[in-house]
Scaffold this motif. Structure first.
Motif, PDB file in Angstrom:
ATOM      1  N   ALA A  68      78.966 -27.997   6.334  1.00 34.94           N
ATOM      2  CA  ALA A  68      80.374 -27.616   6.208  1.00 34.94           C
ATOM      3  C   ALA A  68      80.738 -27.471   4.732  1.00 34.94           C
ATOM      4  O   ALA A  68      80.150 -28.127   3.865  1.00 34.94           O
ATOM      5  N   LYS A  69      81.714 -26.615   4.457  1.00 37.58           N
ATOM      6  CA  LYS A  69      82.191 -26.445   3.085  1.00 37.58           C
ATOM      7  C   LYS A  69      83.171 -27.576   2.755  1.00 37.58           C
ATOM      8  O   LYS A  69      84.149 -27.780   3.461  1.00 37.58           O
ATOM      9  N   ILE A  70      82.886 -28.290   1.672  1.00 42.84           N
ATOM     10  CA  ILE A  70      83.788 -29.350   1.222  1.00 42.84           C
ATOM     11  C   ILE A  70      84.916 -28.697   0.419  1.00 42.84           C
ATOM     12  O   ILE A  70      84.679 -27.894  -0.484  1.00 42.84           O
ATOM     13  N   THR A  71      86.132 -29.070   0.780  1.00 39.79           N
ATOM     14  CA  THR A  71      87.322 -28.422   0.229  1.00 39.79           C
ATOM     15  C   THR A  71      88.191 -29.429  -0.514  1.00 39.79           C
ATOM     16  O   THR A  71      88.417 -30.538  -0.019  1.00 39.79           O
ATOM     17  N   ALA A  72      88.662 -29.042  -1.684  1.00 35.32           N
ATOM     18  CA  ALA A  72      89.579 -29.876  -2.463  1.00 35.32           C
ATOM     19  C   ALA A  72      90.985 -29.309  -2.356  1.00 35.32           C
ATOM     20  O   ALA A  72      91.184 -28.094  -2.320  1.00 35.32           O
ATOM     21  N   PHE A  73      91.963 -30.203  -2.306  1.00 39.02           N
ATOM     22  CA  PHE A  73      93.358 -29.803  -2.096  1.00 39.02           C
ATOM     23  C   PHE A  73      94.150 -29.932  -3.384  1.00 39.02           C
ATOM     24  O   PHE A  73      93.953 -30.867  -4.169  1.00 39.02           O
ATOM     25  N   GLY A  74      95.066 -28.989  -3.604  1.00 39.11           N
ATOM     26  CA  GLY A  74      95.971 -29.087  -4.751  1.00 39.11           C
ATOM     27  C   GLY A  74      97.098 -28.086  -4.623  1.00 39.11           C
ATOM     28  O   GLY A  74      97.098 -27.222  -3.743  1.00 39.11           O
ATOM     29  N   SER A  75      98.055 -28.192  -5.517  1.00 34.64           N
ATOM     30  CA  SER A  75      99.200 -27.277  -5.500  1.00 34.64           C
ATOM     31  C   SER A  75      99.056 -26.255  -6.615  1.00 34.64           C
ATOM     32  O   SER A  75      98.202 -26.371  -7.496  1.00 34.64           O
ATOM     33  N   GLN A  98      83.270 -26.657  -2.912  1.00 30.38           N
ATOM     34  CA  GLN A  98      82.939 -25.238  -2.750  1.00 30.38           C
ATOM     35  C   GLN A  98      84.175 -24.382  -2.520  1.00 30.38           C
ATOM     36  O   GLN A  98      84.156 -23.170  -2.730  1.00 30.38           O
ATOM     37  N   ALA A  99      85.232 -25.012  -2.018  1.00 29.17           N
ATOM     38  CA  ALA A  99      86.455 -24.272  -1.692  1.00 29.17           C
ATOM     39  C   ALA A  99      87.665 -25.079  -2.121  1.00 29.17           C
ATOM     40  O   ALA A  99      87.593 -26.302  -2.280  1.00 29.17           O
ATOM     41  N   ALA A 100      88.767 -24.382  -2.323  1.00 25.90           N
ATOM     42  CA  ALA A 100      90.019 -25.024  -2.707  1.00 25.90           C
ATOM     43  C   ALA A 100      91.106 -24.639  -1.726  1.00 25.90           C
ATOM     44  O   ALA A 100      91.235 -23.468  -1.349  1.00 25.90           O
ATOM     45  N   THR A 101      91.865 -25.645  -1.299  1.00 32.02           N
ATOM     46  CA  THR A 101      93.075 -25.380  -0.523  1.00 32.02           C
ATOM     47  C   THR A 101      94.243 -25.474  -1.495  1.00 32.02           C
ATOM     48  O   THR A 101      94.505 -26.535  -2.059  1.00 32.02           O
ATOM     49  N   LEU A 102      94.903 -24.374  -1.697  1.00 36.07           N
ATOM     50  CA  LEU A 102      95.997 -24.316  -2.657  1.00 36.07           C
ATOM     51  C   LEU A 102      97.302 -24.157  -1.889  1.00 36.07           C
ATOM     52  O   LEU A 102      97.475 -23.197  -1.130  1.00 36.07           O
ATOM     53  N   LEU A 133      91.399 -19.884  -9.909  1.00 35.72           N
ATOM     54  CA  LEU A 133      90.351 -20.530  -9.111  1.00 35.72           C
ATOM     55  C   LEU A 133      89.300 -19.527  -8.660  1.00 35.72           C
ATOM     56  O   LEU A 133      88.099 -19.850  -8.591  1.00 35.72           O
ATOM     57  N   LYS A 134      89.719 -18.308  -8.362  1.00 36.44           N
ATOM     58  CA  LYS A 134      88.753 -17.271  -7.974  1.00 36.44           C
ATOM     59  C   LYS A 134      87.829 -16.925  -9.156  1.00 36.44           C
ATOM     60  O   LYS A 134      86.623 -16.724  -8.969  1.00 36.44           O
ATOM     61  N   ARG A 135      88.400 -16.875 -10.360  1.00 33.10           N
ATOM     62  CA  ARG A 135      87.566 -16.587 -11.539  1.00 33.10           C
ATOM     63  C   ARG A 135      86.516 -17.669 -11.755  1.00 33.10           C
ATOM     64  O   ARG A 135      85.451 -17.419 -12.311  1.00 33.10           O
ATOM     65  N   LYS A 136      86.825 -18.870 -11.289  1.00 33.07           N
ATOM     66  CA  LYS A 136      85.893 -19.995 -11.434  1.00 33.07           C
ATOM     67  C   LYS A 136      84.893 -20.082 -10.273  1.00 33.07           C
ATOM     68  O   LYS A 136      84.126 -21.031 -10.179  1.00 33.07           O
ATOM     69  N   GLY A 137      84.942 -19.085  -9.384  1.00 33.50           N
ATOM     70  CA  GLY A 137      83.938 -18.992  -8.327  1.00 33.50           C
ATOM     71  C   GLY A 137      84.227 -19.743  -7.053  1.00 33.50           C
ATOM     72  O   GLY A 137      83.345 -19.887  -6.199  1.00 33.50           O
ATOM     73  N   LEU A 138      85.437 -20.240  -6.869  1.00 34.27           N
ATOM     74  CA  LEU A 138      85.768 -20.986  -5.656  1.00 34.27           C
ATOM     75  C   LEU A 138      86.283 -20.064  -4.553  1.00 34.27           C
ATOM     76  O   LEU A 138      86.933 -19.053  -4.836  1.00 34.27           O
ATOM     77  N   GLU A 139      85.993 -20.433  -3.324  1.00 33.55           N
ATOM     78  CA  GLU A 139      86.682 -19.821  -2.185  1.00 33.55           C
ATOM     79  C   GLU A 139      88.072 -20.435  -2.146  1.00 33.55           C
ATOM     80  O   GLU A 139      88.223 -21.657  -2.277  1.00 33.55           O
ATOM     81  N   VAL A 140      89.091 -19.607  -1.975  1.00 31.59           N
ATOM     82  CA  VAL A 140      90.469 -20.109  -2.016  1.00 31.59           C
ATOM     83  C   VAL A 140      91.157 -19.898  -0.673  1.00 31.59           C
ATOM     84  O   VAL A 140      91.218 -18.784  -0.148  1.00 31.59           O
ATOM     85  N   ILE A 141      91.656 -20.997  -0.143  1.00 30.03           N
ATOM     86  CA  ILE A 141      92.441 -20.981   1.088  1.00 30.03           C
ATOM     87  C   ILE A 141      93.886 -21.257   0.671  1.00 30.03           C
ATOM     88  O   ILE A 141      94.194 -22.344   0.162  1.00 30.03           O
ATOM     89  N   PHE A 142      94.747 -20.298   0.854  1.00 28.07           N
ATOM     90  CA  PHE A 142      96.139 -20.475   0.431  1.00 28.07           C
ATOM     91  C   PHE A 142      96.974 -20.945   1.611  1.00 28.07           C
ATOM     92  O   PHE A 142      97.104 -20.256   2.619  1.00 28.07           O
ATOM     93  N   ALA A 168      95.993 -11.803  -5.334  1.00 26.16           N
ATOM     94  CA  ALA A 168      95.287 -12.590  -6.342  1.00 26.16           C
ATOM     95  C   ALA A 168      93.852 -12.907  -5.925  1.00 26.16           C
ATOM     96  O   ALA A 168      93.082 -13.438  -6.727  1.00 26.16           O
ATOM     97  N   GLY A 169      93.517 -12.604  -4.675  1.00 20.82           N
ATOM     98  CA  GLY A 169      92.143 -12.807  -4.220  1.00 20.82           C
ATOM     99  C   GLY A 169      91.942 -13.917  -3.216  1.00 20.82           C
ATOM    100  O   GLY A 169      90.789 -14.286  -2.925  1.00 20.82           O
ATOM    101  N   ALA A 170      92.996 -14.489  -2.659  1.00 21.10           N
ATOM    102  CA  ALA A 170      92.848 -15.578  -1.680  1.00 21.10           C
ATOM    103  C   ALA A 170      91.997 -15.116  -0.501  1.00 21.10           C
ATOM    104  O   ALA A 170      92.192 -14.019   0.030  1.00 21.10           O
ATOM    105  N   ASP A 171      91.061 -15.966  -0.086  1.00 20.90           N
ATOM    106  CA  ASP A 171      90.155 -15.618   1.016  1.00 20.90           C
ATOM    107  C   ASP A 171      90.816 -15.831   2.377  1.00 20.90           C
ATOM    108  O   ASP A 171      90.493 -15.134   3.336  1.00 20.90           O
ATOM    109  N   TRP A 172      91.700 -16.826   2.457  1.00 17.78           N
ATOM    110  CA  TRP A 172      92.429 -17.107   3.698  1.00 17.78           C
ATOM    111  C   TRP A 172      93.903 -17.267   3.390  1.00 17.78           C
ATOM    112  O   TRP A 172      94.268 -17.884   2.381  1.00 17.78           O
TER     113      TRP A 172
END
Length: 541
Positions: A68-75, A98-102, A133-142, A168-172
Motif C-alpha cells: 500500500a502507498k503510505i500517505t502523509a497528511f497536511g494542509s 509516497q503520497a500526500a493528502t492535502l 508537492l508535485k514538483r517534489k515527486g509526490l502523488e497528491v490527493i486533494f 496544479a496537478g492533483a492526482d485525486w
C-alpha cells in the motif's frame, strides 16, 4: 466506466481523532501491516512532525515493505506565504511518504471565517501547495474540506477549488462531507454534476457519520462517479465517526459488483476489524454489520429452524465471504432447534426426542429463568451439552475456597484466596494474592492446576463483567458474572450467577478453566483417533 475502486484507509490519522482512540507508534505500525494484508491501496499514517508518535511511524514504516502507498497528511500553505518555505509542506516531503493528502477549504464561509482570507488567496494557496508537492515527486490527493456544504452555498466557488487543484496537478480530487450533514441524494447529484463537467478527473469521496449516513453517502458517490473511497476500520473518527470501510467494502464488492480488495482478501475483513479493535482497545459493537459478533447470529426458534434448512432464509450473504461465521444463540426465547444446532456444531449426537436430551433442554431453560444467559457464554453452554452427552471427564473436583480481604488505613486493599481441590486423586491446597478477590481466586486456581495441566499457562482473563439482575433488592440482589478468557489463538466466554458476586465469579472462572482443558483433551483424543487429521482447537466465540 471502470469498476475498480481505490480504498484509502485513514484509521491511523482521522480514526485516532475519535473519542477513546489512542494509538502508539507500535500500534500504528501493527495496524498498517494488517491493513496492507487486507489489500487497501492507501494507508494515511498521520501528520508528519505533529507529534512524536507520527514522527516515529514515518521513520519506521518503510522497513515493513508494504504494498500500500503510505500517505502523509497536511494542509495547504499558510495565507500570504510561499509554499516552498512552508514548514508543514516540507515535513510531508521529508517524511518519505509516497503520497500526500492535502486538505484545502472549499466552502467560502470557511475561507472568510476560519482562514480569514480572500477567496482568491485560498485558490492560490491550493494551487501553490499542490504544485510544490508535485514538483517534489509526490502523488497528491486533494481533500476538498466541507465540499458539499460549500457547493450548496456557492457552487461556482466549490467547483473552482477542485478545478484549481486539478490544474496544479492533483492526482485525486476528493469531495469531503466534513460535517456529515449531507443526504445521499444530494451527494449523488452533486458528484454526478461535477463528474459530468470534468469527466477526466479522478474523484474520491470522504464522508462523516453525523447523520448515520456515511456508508450510504459513500455508495451514492461511487455510483455517481467517485473511484476512491476514504474511510476507517470500524468507522472510528471524530464526533460520530468516519465512513466505515468494514461496511463499505463488502457493499461495493458483494452488492454492487465493484472490485475493491479481491475475493480472498475480503475473507480477512472480520479478522482485520477485530484486530484493529483489540489494538485500539475499543469494543466493537456486537451488532456491527458484516463483521460484528451478532451479524449472523440467530436467536428466535423459527429463524433457527429455517436456517438449518437453508441459511439464505435469514442471511443476506454467506458469512464466510467476509470471514465471519453463523452463530446460533440459546436463550429462553429460543426453541429446541437452537440447542440442536449448537450440539451439531460440536459434533454431538443430540436427539431432541431422547429423554436425556429433553432433560438438558429443560435444565437450560431453568438456568435461564434463574438469570443465566448463554447468548454471550457459549463455552458454559458447550460444557453443559458435553456433560449431558457423557463426553466430560471431570479433571478436578472443587472442595472449598476461602477469601481474606484486608484494608489497613493508608494502605491498599490486600486480597488473598485459599483454594482446596482434588486433582487426579490428589488433594491440592493453594493460596495466592491478587489485586482483588477475583484476581486472587484466579491466581490460586491456576497455581493449583498448572502443575497438572501446563496448558493453563497459555490462557488469561481478558474481560470481566458484572450485572445486577434485580436492582430492587439493592445489595442483596442476584448478580450475573460474564468472563472472557483468551489463549494465543482463541477466546471464549463463561457465566456464573449467584446472590454473592464472589461465588458467581468463581463459577464462571471454574468453567473457563474447564473449557480451556476441554480443548486440550479433545485435541489429544482427535490426535489418537486420527493423527493425520487437523486437530480441534478451542472454539472461538
Amino acid at each position: 466506466m471502470s469498476k475498480s475502486i481505490s480504498i484509502f484507509d485513514t484509521t491511523l490519522r482521522d480514526g485516532t481523532q475519535g473519542e477513546g482512540v489512542s494509538l502508539s507508534a507500535d500500534d500504528k505500525l501493527k495496524i498498517a501491516k494488517k491493513l496492507d494484508e487486507l489489500g487497501v491501496s492507501y494507508i494515511e499514517g498521520g501528520i508528519p512532525g505533529s507529534n512524536s508518535k507520527d514522527i516515529e511511524f514515518f521513520k519506521r514504516v518503510g522497513q515493513l515493505g508494504l504494498n500500500a502507498k503510505i500517505t502523509a497528511f497536511g494542509s495547504t500553505r499558510r495565507k500570504d506565504s510561499i509554499a516552498d518555505q512552508d514548514a508543514n509542506l516540507n515535513r510531508i516531503i521529508e517524511s518519505g511518504a509516497q503520497a500526500a493528502t492535502l486538505v484545502g477549504k472549499s466552502w467560502d464561509f470557511h475561507v472568510h471565517t476560519a482562514l480569514q482570507t480572500t477567496l482568491e488567496e485560498n485558490l492560490a494557496m491550493i494551487y501553490d501547495s499542490v504544485a510544490y508537492l508535485k514538483r517534489k515527486g509526490l502523488e497528491v490527493i486533494f481533500d476538498a474540506e466541507h465540499f458539499f456544504d460549500g457547493y450548496k452555498n456557492n457552487p461556482e466557488y466549490a467547483v473552482a477549488v477542485l478545478k484549481k487543484a486539478k490544474e496544479a496537478g492533483a492526482d485525486w480530487l476528493v469531495m469531503c462531507d466534513t460535517n456529515g450533514g449531507t443526504l445521499p441524494h444530494e451527494i449523488g447529484s452533486i458528484v454526478a454534476a461535477f463528474h459530468a463537467s470534468v469527466p477526466d478527473a479522478n474523484l474520491g469521496i470522504h464522508t462523516h457519520n453525523d447523520c448515520e449516513l456515511a456508508v450510504a453517502n459513500t455508495l451514492s458517490a461511487v455510483q455517481a462517479g467517485a473511484r476512491q473511497v476514504q474511510g476507517t476500520i470500524n468507522g472510528y473518527g471524530e464526533r460520530c465517526g468516519n465512513a466505515n470501510l468494514c461496511s463499505i467494502i463488502p457493499n461495493l464488492q458483494l452488492k454492487l459488483g465493484y472490485e475493491c480488495i479481491g475475493e480472498e482478501r475480503l475473507k480477512q475483513l472480520t479478522n482485520t476489524a477485530r484486530y484493529v479493535s483489540e489494538i485500539a482497545n475499543v469494543n466493537m459493537p456486537v451488532n456491527q454489520p458484516y463483521v460484528g459478533n451478532a451479524a449472523f447470529a440467530h436467536k428466535g426458534g423459527i429463524h433457527v429452524s429455517a436456517i438449518l434448512r437453508d441459511s439464505r432464509t435469514y442471511e443476506h450473504i454467506v458469512p464466510e465471504w467476509v470471514g465471519n461465521k453463523q452463530r446460533v444463540l440459546v436463550s429462553d426465547l429460543a426453541g429446541q432447534s437452537n440447542i440442536v444446532s449448537k450440539a451439531q456444531d460440536m459434533g454431538l449426537d443430540f436427539d431432541p426426542a431422547n429423554e436425556q436430551s429433553r432433560k438438558v433442554i429443560d435444565k437450560i431453560k431453568d438456568l435461564e429463568h434463574q438469570g443465566y444467559t448463554f447468548e454471550a457464554a457459549d463455552a458454559s453452554l458447550e460444557l453443559l451439552l458435553r456433560e449431558a452427552g457423557g463426553e466430560m471427564k471431570e479433571l478436578f473436583a472443587f472442595e472449598s475456597f476461602k477469601m481474606l480481604v484486608e484494608k489497613t488505613a493508608g494502605q491498599p486493599v490486600v486480597s488473598e484466596a485459599f483454594v482446596k481441590l482434588n486433582v487426579a486423586g490428589n488433594n491440592v491446597y493453594t493460596a495466592a494474592e491478587g489485586n482483588g478477590p477475583v484476581n486472587a481466586l484466579d491466581n490460586a486456581l491456576r497455581k493449583a492446576l498448572v502443575q497438572y495441566f501446563p496448558a493453563i499457562k497459555e490462557m488469561h482473563l481478558s474481560d470481566y463483567k458484572v450485572r445486577v439482575l434485580d436492582e430492587k433488592d439493592a445489595t442483596a440482589a442476584k448478580v450475573r458474572v460474564l468472563i472472557e478468557s483468551r489463549d494465543i489463538n482463541n477466546s471464549w466466554n463463561t457465566v456464573g450467577v449467584s446472590g454473592n458476586v464472589i461465588e458467581a465469579s468463581w463459577e464462571a472462572l471454574v468453567d473457563s478453566m474447564r473449557y480451556a482443558l476441554l480443548g486440550q483433551a479433545l485435541n489429544e483424543r482427535d490426535a489418537q483417533e486420527s493423527p493425520a487429521s487437523e486437530q480441534r482447537g478451542l472454539v472461538n466465540h
